[in-house]
Design a protein around this motif. Structure first.
Motif, PDB file in Angstrom:
ATOM      1  N   TRP A  87      25.081 -33.001  37.365  1.00 31.92           N
ATOM      2  CA  TRP A  87      25.914 -34.062  36.817  1.00 31.92           C
ATOM      3  C   TRP A  87      25.376 -35.416  37.248  1.00 31.92           C
ATOM      4  CZ3 TRP A  87      29.683 -37.587  39.069  1.00 31.92           C
ATOM      5  CH2 TRP A  87      29.474 -37.756  40.439  1.00 31.92           C
TER       6      TRP A  87
ATOM      7  N   THR B 292      31.034 -35.959  49.766  1.00 33.32           N
ATOM      8  CA  THR B 292      29.661 -36.202  49.322  1.00 33.32           C
ATOM      9  C   THR B 292      29.512 -37.706  49.183  1.00 33.32           C
ATOM     10  OG1 THR B 292      30.365 -36.034  47.032  1.00 33.32           O
ATOM     11  CG2 THR B 292      29.560 -34.005  48.023  1.00 33.32           C
TER      12      THR B 292
ATOM     13  N   VAL C  65      35.202 -33.978  47.193  1.00 26.14           N
ATOM     14  CA  VAL C  65      34.439 -33.248  48.201  1.00 26.14           C
ATOM     15  C   VAL C  65      33.707 -34.298  49.029  1.00 26.14           C
ATOM     16  CG1 VAL C  65      32.751 -31.386  48.564  1.00 26.14           C
ATOM     17  CG2 VAL C  65      34.078 -31.468  46.441  1.00 26.14           C
TER      18      VAL C  65
ATOM     19  N   THR D 185      19.887 -29.357  44.328  1.00 28.99           N
ATOM     20  CA  THR D 185      19.123 -30.021  45.383  1.00 28.99           C
ATOM     21  C   THR D 185      19.943 -30.943  46.276  1.00 28.99           C
ATOM     22  OG1 THR D 185      18.600 -31.746  43.780  1.00 28.99           O
ATOM     23  CG2 THR D 185      16.985 -29.980  44.062  1.00 28.99           C
TER      24      THR D 185
ATOM     25  N   ARG E 103      15.727 -32.133  38.601  1.00 29.32           N
ATOM     26  CA  ARG E 103      14.534 -32.974  38.405  1.00 29.32           C
ATOM     27  C   ARG E 103      13.498 -32.713  39.476  1.00 29.32           C
ATOM     28  NH1 ARG E 103      17.811 -38.425  37.982  1.00 29.32           N
ATOM     29  NH2 ARG E 103      18.696 -37.305  39.733  1.00 29.32           N
TER      30      ARG E 103
HETATM   31  N1  LIG Z   1      31.384 -34.600  44.994  1.00 27.53           N
HETATM   32  C1  LIG Z   1      32.662 -34.532  44.625  1.00 27.53           C
HETATM   33  O1  LIG Z   1      33.595 -35.093  45.244  1.00 27.53           O
HETATM   34  C2  LIG Z   1      33.022 -33.727  43.395  1.00 27.53           C
HETATM   35  C3  LIG Z   1      34.368 -33.609  43.043  1.00 27.53           C
HETATM   36  C4  LIG Z   1      34.707 -32.859  41.922  1.00 27.53           C
HETATM   37  C5  LIG Z   1      33.699 -32.260  41.152  1.00 27.53           C
HETATM   38  N2  LIG Z   1      32.396 -32.414  41.526  1.00 27.53           N
HETATM   39  C6  LIG Z   1      31.396 -31.766  40.701  1.00 27.53           C
HETATM   40  O2  LIG Z   1      30.581 -30.933  41.516  1.00 27.53           O
HETATM   41  C7  LIG Z   1      29.256 -30.933  41.007  1.00 27.53           C
HETATM   42  C8  LIG Z   1      28.248 -31.265  42.096  1.00 27.53           C
HETATM   43  O3  LIG Z   1      28.594 -32.484  42.697  1.00 27.53           O
HETATM   44  P1  LIG Z   1      27.718 -33.089  43.887  1.00 27.53           P
HETATM   45  O4  LIG Z   1      28.542 -34.197  44.467  1.00 27.53           O
HETATM   46  O5  LIG Z   1      27.193 -32.014  44.765  1.00 27.53           O
HETATM   47  O6  LIG Z   1      26.490 -33.725  43.062  1.00 27.53           O
HETATM   48  P2  LIG Z   1      25.169 -34.505  43.565  1.00 27.53           P
HETATM   49  O7  LIG Z   1      25.077 -34.486  45.035  1.00 27.53           O
HETATM   50  O8  LIG Z   1      25.147 -35.851  42.921  1.00 27.53           O
HETATM   51  O9  LIG Z   1      24.037 -33.612  42.939  1.00 27.53           O
HETATM   52  C9  LIG Z   1      23.760 -33.662  41.579  1.00 27.53           C
HETATM   53  C10 LIG Z   1      22.703 -32.615  41.265  1.00 27.53           C
HETATM   54  O10 LIG Z   1      22.389 -32.775  39.890  1.00 27.53           O
HETATM   55  C11 LIG Z   1      20.975 -32.882  39.770  1.00 27.53           C
HETATM   56  N3  LIG Z   1      20.636 -33.780  38.674  1.00 27.53           N
HETATM   57  C12 LIG Z   1      20.969 -35.086  38.545  1.00 27.53           C
HETATM   58  N4  LIG Z   1      20.420 -35.600  37.431  1.00 27.53           N
HETATM   59  C13 LIG Z   1      19.726 -34.577  36.849  1.00 27.53           C
HETATM   60  C14 LIG Z   1      18.933 -34.465  35.668  1.00 27.53           C
HETATM   61  N5  LIG Z   1      18.723 -35.508  34.843  1.00 27.53           N
HETATM   62  N6  LIG Z   1      18.369 -33.273  35.384  1.00 27.53           N
HETATM   63  C15 LIG Z   1      18.545 -32.197  36.220  1.00 27.53           C
HETATM   64  N7  LIG Z   1      19.290 -32.243  37.325  1.00 27.53           N
HETATM   65  C16 LIG Z   1      19.866 -33.425  37.642  1.00 27.53           C
HETATM   66  C17 LIG Z   1      20.496 -33.433  41.100  1.00 27.53           C
HETATM   67  O11 LIG Z   1      19.179 -32.991  41.383  1.00 27.53           O
HETATM   68  P3  LIG Z   1      17.870 -33.911  41.172  1.00 27.53           P
HETATM   69  O12 LIG Z   1      18.210 -35.261  41.738  1.00 27.53           O
HETATM   70  O13 LIG Z   1      16.783 -33.166  41.869  1.00 27.53           O
HETATM   71  O14 LIG Z   1      17.674 -33.921  39.722  1.00 27.53           O
HETATM   72  C18 LIG Z   1      21.458 -32.795  42.080  1.00 27.53           C
HETATM   73  O15 LIG Z   1      20.959 -31.536  42.514  1.00 27.53           O
HETATM   74  C19 LIG Z   1      29.244 -31.898  39.822  1.00 27.53           C
HETATM   75  O16 LIG Z   1      29.403 -31.172  38.611  1.00 27.53           O
HETATM   76  C20 LIG Z   1      30.448 -32.776  40.064  1.00 27.53           C
HETATM   77  O17 LIG Z   1      30.991 -33.302  38.879  1.00 27.53           O
HETATM   78  C21 LIG Z   1      32.034 -33.132  42.628  1.00 27.53           C
END
Ligand SMILES: NC(=O)c1ccc[n+]([C@@H]2O[C@H](COP(=O)([O-])OP(=O)(O)OC[C@H]3O[C@@H](n4cnc5c(N)ncnc54)[C@H](OP(=O)(O)O)[C@@H]3O)[C@@H](O)[C@H]2O)c1
Length: 194
Positions: A63, A155, A153, A9, A31
């Motif tokens: 995460w 974000t 990334v 999401t 969620r």
């Molecule tokens: N962003 C970066 O710079 C970066 C760098 C390296 C690796 N990563 C990895 O890439 C992945 C995605 O990162 P992102 O930055 O796109 O993450 P994000 O924007 O924080 O999104 C996290 C996602 O996880 C879901 N989530 C959170 N708590 C949850 C729960 N209790 N149950 C079910 N779903 C849950 C959220 O949806 P809801 O809120 O609807 O639950 C959301 O869709 C992660 O594994 C992260 O470690 C990110």
């Protein structure tokens, strides 16, 4: 092709979900659609939600991260990190073990942080390190297992961190291309550092 994706999401995976949904039957779990993956009761619900569907891809991405000095963050937050980033993935694979077949690709979204030091991220880092070794051993058993490690990334998670602006970044397109190549059998590497 049927794909299951956790955490669809926001940011990276919202972007990828919007691209994948045109080509694949995609089941998203987060969620926002009633699947809180930190709650044990959610996993029975997942099983009845997906029933006997065979998945061609399972992408484990959801995460949470809390970053600051180790002693400044409450234990409950650390428990949430381990619950979601590590334990939830083990639980999902257990409940879906009969939905996995010979062609199912399991894709873990790790992080460069599973391999490299990040200040103020001890437990997040531990969760990604654990995920890496989980993936490694599952690969030995199941073969079609991958781990994709993005760098930073664009974000919102690191806006309050002191991330050096010169740190190398990974683009959304790099992530998309990698996932697509895995799904199309073009990517053979187990661990893909982006
Ligand atoms: N962003 C970066 O710079 C970066 C760098 C390296 C690796 N990563 C990895 O890439 C992945 C995605 O990162 P992102 O930055 O796109 O993450 P994000 O924007 O924080 O999104 C996290 C996602 O996880 C879901 N989530 C959170 N708590 C949850 C729960 N209790 N149950 C079910 N779903 C849950 C959220 O949806 P809801 O809120 O609807 O639950 C959301 O869709 C992660 O594994 C992260 O470690 C990110």
């Amino acid at each position: 092709m049927n794909i299951l994706l956790t955490g669809h999401t926001r940011w990276i995976w919202k972007y990828l979900f919007d691209r994948l949904k045109h080509q694949y039957n995609i089941v998203g779990l987060s969620r926002q659609n009633g699947f809180d993956l930190t709650k044990k009761s959610t996993f029975d619900k997942i099983l009845s939600f997906v029933w006997a569907k065979k998945f061609d891809g399972i992408i484990l991405n959801a995460w949470v991260g809390y970053f600051w000095k180790f002693e400044s963050i409450e234990l409950e937050k650390y428990e949430e990190i381990i619950n979601l980033n590590l334990l939830a993935n083990i639980r999902i694979l257990k409940v879906l073990q009969f939905n996995i077949y010979s062609k199912t690709k399991i894709i873990f979204i790790g992080s460069i942080i599973g391999k490299k030091f990040l200040k103020y991220g001890a437990v997040y880092q531990a969760s990604k390190f654990g995920l890496r070794w989980l993936a490694w051993w599952l690969k030995a058993e199941w073969k079609k297992v991958f781990i994709v490690n993005p760098k930073i990334v664009d974000t919102d998670f690191h806006w309050d961190l002191q991330i050096n602006p010169n740190w190398a970044k990974t683009s959304l397109d790099d992530i998309w291309n990698t996932i697509e190549n895995i799904l199309l059998w073009k990517e053979k590497r187990f661990e893909i550092d982006l």
